[in-house]
Design a protein around this motif. Structure first.
Motif, PDB file in Angstrom:
ATOM      1  N   ALA A   1      18.563 -45.959 -17.669  1.00  0.00           N
ATOM      2  CA  ALA A   1      19.584 -45.288 -18.474  1.00  0.00           C
ATOM      3  C   ALA A   1      19.776 -43.856 -17.986  1.00  0.00           C
ATOM      4  CB  ALA A   1      19.211 -45.299 -19.950  1.00  0.00           C
ATOM      5  N   GLU A   2      19.835 -43.698 -16.703  1.00  0.00           N
ATOM      6  CA  GLU A   2      20.058 -42.381 -16.106  1.00  0.00           C
ATOM      7  C   GLU A   2      21.096 -42.489 -15.002  1.00  0.00           C
ATOM      8  OE1 GLU A   2      16.112 -39.808 -16.171  1.00  0.00           O
ATOM      9  OE2 GLU A   2      15.748 -41.753 -15.226  1.00  0.00           O
ATOM     10  N   PRO A   3      22.025 -41.546 -14.963  1.00  0.00           N
ATOM     11  CA  PRO A   3      22.197 -40.403 -15.859  1.00  0.00           C
ATOM     12  C   PRO A   3      22.765 -40.838 -17.211  1.00  0.00           C
ATOM     13  CG  PRO A   3      24.025 -40.504 -14.335  1.00  0.00           C
ATOM     14  CD  PRO A   3      23.067 -41.583 -13.921  1.00  0.00           C
ATOM     15  N   ALA A   4      22.863 -39.896 -18.132  1.00  0.00           N
ATOM     16  CA  ALA A   4      23.419 -40.187 -19.449  1.00  0.00           C
ATOM     17  C   ALA A   4      24.848 -40.702 -19.293  1.00  0.00           C
ATOM     18  CB  ALA A   4      23.400 -38.939 -20.326  1.00  0.00           C
ATOM     19  N   GLY A   5      25.162 -41.761 -20.017  1.00  0.00           N
ATOM     20  CA  GLY A   5      26.470 -42.391 -19.892  1.00  0.00           C
ATOM     21  C   GLY A   5      26.439 -43.629 -19.036  1.00  0.00           C
ATOM     22  N   PHE A   6      25.278 -43.924 -18.442  1.00  0.00           N
ATOM     23  CA  PHE A   6      25.091 -45.131 -17.641  1.00  0.00           C
ATOM     24  C   PHE A   6      23.884 -45.889 -18.171  1.00  0.00           C
ATOM     25  CE2 PHE A   6      22.692 -47.242 -14.242  1.00  0.00           C
ATOM     26  CZ  PHE A   6      23.641 -48.157 -13.805  1.00  0.00           C
ATOM     27  N   CYS A   7      23.966 -47.211 -18.183  1.00  0.00           N
ATOM     28  CA  CYS A   7      22.848 -48.011 -18.666  1.00  0.00           C
ATOM     29  C   CYS A   7      22.801 -49.346 -17.923  1.00  0.00           C
ATOM     30  CB  CYS A   7      22.979 -48.257 -20.170  1.00  0.00           C
ATOM     31  SG  CYS A   7      21.503 -48.986 -20.897  1.00  0.00           S
ATOM     32  N   GLU A   8      21.589 -49.812 -17.669  1.00  0.00           N
ATOM     33  CA  GLU A   8      21.397 -51.098 -16.996  1.00  0.00           C
ATOM     34  C   GLU A   8      20.363 -51.930 -17.743  1.00  0.00           C
ATOM     35  OE1 GLU A   8      19.425 -52.615 -12.833  1.00  0.00           O
ATOM     36  OE2 GLU A   8      21.067 -51.153 -12.671  1.00  0.00           O
ATOM     37  N   PHE A   9      20.740 -53.172 -18.039  1.00  0.00           N
ATOM     38  CA  PHE A   9      19.851 -54.118 -18.693  1.00  0.00           C
ATOM     39  C   PHE A   9      19.598 -55.309 -17.776  1.00  0.00           C
ATOM     40  CE2 PHE A   9      20.501 -51.915 -22.648  1.00  0.00           C
ATOM     41  CZ  PHE A   9      19.429 -52.291 -23.460  1.00  0.00           C
ATOM     42  N   HIS A  10      18.436 -55.942 -17.949  1.00  0.00           N
ATOM     43  CA  HIS A  10      18.094 -57.157 -17.211  1.00  0.00           C
ATOM     44  C   HIS A  10      17.834 -58.284 -18.199  1.00  0.00           C
ATOM     45  CE1 HIS A  10      16.591 -54.842 -13.377  1.00  0.00           C
ATOM     46  NE2 HIS A  10      17.875 -54.672 -13.628  1.00  0.00           N
ATOM     47  N   LEU A  11      18.249 -59.490 -17.818  1.00  0.00           N
ATOM     48  CA  LEU A  11      18.012 -60.668 -18.638  1.00  0.00           C
ATOM     49  C   LEU A  11      17.426 -61.772 -17.746  1.00  0.00           C
ATOM     50  CD1 LEU A  11      18.181 -62.157 -21.324  1.00  0.00           C
ATOM     51  CD2 LEU A  11      20.542 -62.790 -20.757  1.00  0.00           C
ATOM     52  N   PRO A  12      16.097 -61.952 -17.750  1.00  0.00           N
ATOM     53  CA  PRO A  12      15.465 -62.981 -16.920  1.00  0.00           C
ATOM     54  C   PRO A  12      15.886 -64.389 -17.352  1.00  0.00           C
ATOM     55  CG  PRO A  12      13.861 -61.348 -17.673  1.00  0.00           C
ATOM     56  CD  PRO A  12      15.109 -61.118 -18.457  1.00  0.00           C
ATOM     57  N   PHE A  13      15.939 -65.283 -16.384  1.00  0.00           N
ATOM     58  CA  PHE A  13      16.344 -66.656 -16.671  1.00  0.00           C
ATOM     59  C   PHE A  13      15.271 -67.413 -17.443  1.00  0.00           C
ATOM     60  CE2 PHE A  13      15.887 -71.125 -15.482  1.00  0.00           C
ATOM     61  CZ  PHE A  13      17.095 -71.627 -15.943  1.00  0.00           C
ATOM     62  N   THR A  14      15.721 -68.149 -18.447  1.00  0.00           N
ATOM     63  CA  THR A  14      14.897 -69.146 -19.133  1.00  0.00           C
ATOM     64  C   THR A  14      15.798 -70.336 -19.423  1.00  0.00           C
ATOM     65  OG1 THR A  14      15.368 -68.310 -21.366  1.00  0.00           O
ATOM     66  CG2 THR A  14      13.444 -67.380 -20.225  1.00  0.00           C
ATOM     67  N   SER A  15      15.205 -71.482 -19.602  1.00  0.00           N
ATOM     68  CA  SER A  15      15.991 -72.695 -19.836  1.00  0.00           C
ATOM     69  C   SER A  15      16.780 -72.631 -21.139  1.00  0.00           C
ATOM     70  CB  SER A  15      15.064 -73.913 -19.853  1.00  0.00           C
ATOM     71  OG  SER A  15      14.077 -73.782 -20.869  1.00  0.00           O
ATOM     72  N   THR A  16      16.373 -71.779 -22.066  1.00  0.00           N
ATOM     73  CA  THR A  16      17.076 -71.659 -23.348  1.00  0.00           C
ATOM     74  C   THR A  16      18.391 -70.894 -23.222  1.00  0.00           C
ATOM     75  OG1 THR A  16      15.816 -69.660 -23.895  1.00  0.00           O
ATOM     76  CG2 THR A  16      14.931 -71.763 -24.659  1.00  0.00           C
ATOM     77  N   LEU A  17      18.628 -70.270 -22.069  1.00  0.00           N
ATOM     78  CA  LEU A  17      19.849 -69.478 -21.869  1.00  0.00           C
ATOM     79  C   LEU A  17      20.924 -70.248 -21.110  1.00  0.00           C
ATOM     80  CD1 LEU A  17      18.269 -66.032 -20.864  1.00  0.00           C
ATOM     81  CD2 LEU A  17      19.136 -66.713 -23.102  1.00  0.00           C
ATOM     82  N   THR A  18      20.710 -71.527 -20.839  1.00  0.00           N
ATOM     83  CA  THR A  18      21.647 -72.289 -20.018  1.00  0.00           C
ATOM     84  C   THR A  18      22.667 -73.041 -20.863  1.00  0.00           C
ATOM     85  OG1 THR A  18      20.153 -74.200 -19.985  1.00  0.00           O
ATOM     86  CG2 THR A  18      19.941 -72.598 -18.198  1.00  0.00           C
ATOM     87  N   GLN A  19      23.783 -73.400 -20.200  1.00  0.00           N
ATOM     88  CA  GLN A  19      24.756 -74.290 -20.819  1.00  0.00           C
ATOM     89  C   GLN A  19      24.630 -75.682 -20.204  1.00  0.00           C
ATOM     90  OE1 GLN A  19      26.311 -74.831 -17.837  1.00  0.00           O
ATOM     91  NE2 GLN A  19      28.296 -73.795 -17.939  1.00  0.00           N
TER      92      GLN A  19
END
Length: 216
Positions: free
Chosen positions: A85-103
């Motif tokens: 979350a640096e610099p202020a005004g920018f943010c990055e998130f990660h979402l690891p794969f799991t079988s519960t997140l699939t379609q």
């Protein structure tokens, strides 16, 4: 709509039609611009390569963001992780794969992609607000450009950057990438594949929680 009466005819016009048309074209052009910028450059980090130039209202905004994250039970349930979350005004998130997140085809579900886009933009907005303010998503326009493969070890990368900072409305650009599984490192920029791009608008409200002043 044309109305005819006797020998005279007139046409009724919706006064808001041109406004909504211009607004729709504005968002579509913005999405297209970010999409083309992402696919024409070898470096896929289109948002973070042009960091925002806003000054945070709260100098301890990183601590504030982690406090807000700890209150988000839904995000922790999904497995979303605040990466940067640096610099202020920018943010990055990660979402690891799991079988519960699939379609049904085995890809990351579109709801998971939309969630990480929304959260990345919201936290980018939060990094610029005071400790007494909170963002609520007002509008999220997201275009899916590629399916994210549901592969063990892969994960989604969501990035949000604030474009305009108003008193009550904050507009951000959001992007979601798919990162392939890789040993020894988190990811390399050249390996990221763009999955979705869009814009988000947040409405700024006052934080009425009892701990808002204590977190300052």
């Amino acid at each position: 709509r044309r109305v005819t009466g006797g020998q005279k005819s007139f046409q009724t016009v919706n006064p808001y039609a041109s406004y909504f048309t211009r607004t729709s074209l504005f968002y579509k052009s913005m999405i297209l611009r970010h999409f083309l910028r992402s696919i024409t450059h070898k470096n896929a980090r289109s948002l973070s390569s042009s960091p925002p130039k806003f000054k945070p209202s709260n100098p301890n905004y990183l601590t504030r963001l982690h406090q807000l994250y700890e209150k988000q039970n839904f995000l922790k349930k999904l497995g979303l992780k605040l990466h940067k979350a640096e610099p202020a005004g920018f943010c990055e998130f990660h979402l690891p794969f799991t079988s519960t997140l699939t379609q049904h085809h085995g890809y990351f579900h579109g709801g998971a992609t939309a969630t990480i886009a929304d959260v990345s933009g919201g936290f980018a907005c939060s990094s610029l607000l005071s400790v007494a303010q909170l963002p609520l998503t007002l509008n999220l326009n997201l275009t899916f450009v590629k399916a994210a493969k549901g592969v063990e070890g892969s994960f989604l990368v969501g990035r949000g950057v604030v474009l305009t900072l108003g008193r009550t409305i904050v507009t951000s650009s959001v992007e979601v990438f798919w990162a392939p599984p890789k040993e020894g490192i988190i990811y390399e920029e050249g390996d990221l594949e763009l999955c979705a791009v869009g814009t988000q608008q947040c409405f700024v409200v006052m934080d009425k929680s009892e701990n808002s002043e204590k977190n300052n």
